[in-house]
Design a protein around this motif. Structure first.
Motif, short mmCIF file in Angstrom:
data_model
loop_
_atom_site.label_atom_id
_atom_site.label_comp_id
_atom_site.label_asym_id
_atom_site.label_seq_id
_atom_site.Cartn_x
_atom_site.Cartn_y
_atom_site.Cartn_z
N ILE A 76 -63.33 41.75 14.10
CA ILE A 76 -63.30 43.16 14.52
C ILE A 76 -63.35 44.13 13.34
CG2 ILE A 76 -62.02 42.54 16.60
CD1 ILE A 76 -59.51 43.73 15.34
N GLY A 89 -56.41 53.31 23.93
CA GLY A 89 -57.67 53.37 23.21
C GLY A 89 -57.86 52.22 22.24
N ALA A 90 -56.80 51.88 21.52
CA ALA A 90 -56.89 50.79 20.54
C ALA A 90 -57.15 49.45 21.22
CB ALA A 90 -55.61 50.73 19.72
N ALA A 150 -63.57 45.59 23.34
CA ALA A 150 -65.00 45.86 23.18
C ALA A 150 -65.55 45.18 21.93
CB ALA A 150 -65.24 47.36 23.13
N ALA A 151 -64.79 45.22 20.82
CA ALA A 151 -65.24 44.59 19.58
C ALA A 151 -65.35 43.08 19.72
CB ALA A 151 -64.28 44.94 18.45
N HIS A 162 -66.30 41.68 22.46
CA HIS A 162 -67.25 41.42 23.56
C HIS A 162 -66.58 40.56 24.63
CE1 HIS A 162 -70.36 43.13 20.99
NE2 HIS A 162 -70.00 42.29 20.04
N ALA A 194 -59.15 49.70 11.08
CA ALA A 194 -58.07 49.16 11.90
C ALA A 194 -57.30 48.10 11.11
CB ALA A 194 -58.64 48.56 13.17
N ARG A 247 -58.55 49.02 24.18
CA ARG A 247 -59.90 49.08 24.73
C ARG A 247 -60.94 48.76 23.66
NH1 ARG A 247 -59.71 53.84 26.53
NH2 ARG A 247 -60.80 54.96 24.87
N HIS A 248 -60.78 49.34 22.47
CA HIS A 248 -61.73 49.10 21.38
C HIS A 248 -61.63 47.65 20.89
CE1 HIS A 248 -62.99 53.17 21.39
NE2 HIS A 248 -61.88 53.67 20.88
N LEU A 249 -60.43 47.08 20.92
CA LEU A 249 -60.27 45.68 20.53
C LEU A 249 -61.07 44.78 21.45
CD1 LEU A 249 -58.81 43.37 18.96
CD2 LEU A 249 -57.00 43.52 20.70
N GLU A 265 -65.83 49.62 28.03
CA GLU A 265 -66.85 49.29 27.04
C GLU A 265 -67.21 47.81 27.03
OE1 GLU A 265 -65.92 50.93 23.15
OE2 GLU A 265 -64.59 52.39 24.08
N THR A 312 -53.24 48.06 15.08
CA THR A 312 -53.66 47.87 16.46
C THR A 312 -52.70 46.94 17.18
OG1 THR A 312 -55.99 48.19 15.88
CG2 THR A 312 -55.53 47.04 17.94
#
Length: 275
Positions: A29, A163-164, A170-171, A173, A3, A166-168, A207, A99
């Motif tokens: 991240i 998606g990006a 999640a990474a 926390h 990313a 959401r993953h950010l 997530e 991202t």
């Protein structure tokens, strides 16, 4: 694919503060940085006459970028663009697919909102993309954990960016709180579950390590209500949803997104919605 976070720099204080913040975020991240300086050498650029632009030579810019990149603890790519920022940024985004786009917010305290033409607003109109705006007053550069998402109760989609983001989260926390600003007249009414569903249905909380919290703020002005909730002692980052009808309109300076962007003490992550 690793990313990336694309950050604009003009070597002024606000950009330096944003760079410190973003480099720590990238390290957290596992992302690389794309450091972009735009040489705004068009005689039609209105800020050519305000003293707000860097007038460094090409050689000086190259030296400055190399110096900045050499002091960063994360992988970095440095580039120089030309012309108007929004168009140079759109070109860089098309090649790097970051991202987020990141920029610093300078001190506009001595100007009325209606007179401010910020780079962030130009970017939203020209190349809508998830954009993180870091205020020059920010003290900490610690990656955000406590995230406040402001919603207006209408359904929205983040399209290809969902998606990006959401993953950010999640990474990081992240601990996510969804806030809705209700008018004074609706203070005693029970919140409509659809208000929270509009955010949950985007999948942003899928997530996350903790359950999403919800909060209602009573205020007659949505932007002020968001700022009232987004206090540095309670949150590290505020996310706002920018709808096309808002940032493509002629009265964007009067929108909720613009108000939060210009006045938030926290970094603001603007999420362009698809409608």
């Amino acid at each position: 694919m690793v990313a990336s976070l694309l950050i604009l720099t003009d070597f002024f204080q606000a950009a330096d503060r944003a760079l410190d913040y973003t480099s720590n975020l990238a390290g957290e991240i596992g992302a690389r940085l794309v450091l972009l300086h735009v040489r705004r050498d068009s005689v039609l650029d209105p800020e050519m006459f305000t003293g707000q632009l860097s007038n460094l030579s090409q050689e000086a810019i190259a030296l400055a970028l190399n110096s900045v990149a050499g002091n960063l603890a994360v992988p970095v790519v440095a580039e120089v663009g030309h012309g108007q920022v929004a168009y140079a940024l759109a070109d860089a985004v098309s090649r790097h697919h970051p991202t987020l786009v990141v920029l610093g917010r300078p001190d506009y305290s001595d100007l009325p909102d209606e007179l401010i033409q910020t780079t962030s607003l130009d970017i939203l109109r020209t190349a809508p993309y998830p954009m993180l705006v870091v205020p020059h007053t920010l003290v900490t550069t610690t990656p955000p954990r406590r995230v406040l998402l402001a919603v207006d109760g209408e359904s929205f989609s983040l399209g290809a960016h969902a998606g990006a983001i959401r993953h950010l989260l999640a990474a990081l926390h992240a601990e996510l709180t969804i806030v809705h600003v209700a008018p004074v007249a609706a203070a005693e009414a029970a919140p409509d579950p659809a208000i929270w569903d509009s955010a949950v249905q985007t999948g942003l909380a899928v997530e996350l390590p903790k359950a999403v919290r919800t909060r209602t703020v009573v205020h007659h002005h949505p932007g002020e209500g968001i700022l009232q909730a987004a206090r540095p002692e309670d949150f590290d980052l505020v996310m706002v949803v920018a709808r096309p009808r808002s940032f493509l309109g002629q009265l964007f300076h009067h929108s909720v997104t613009a108000h939060v962007l210009l006045h938030s003490a926290l970094p603001v992550l603007v999420l362009p919605a698809t409608e």
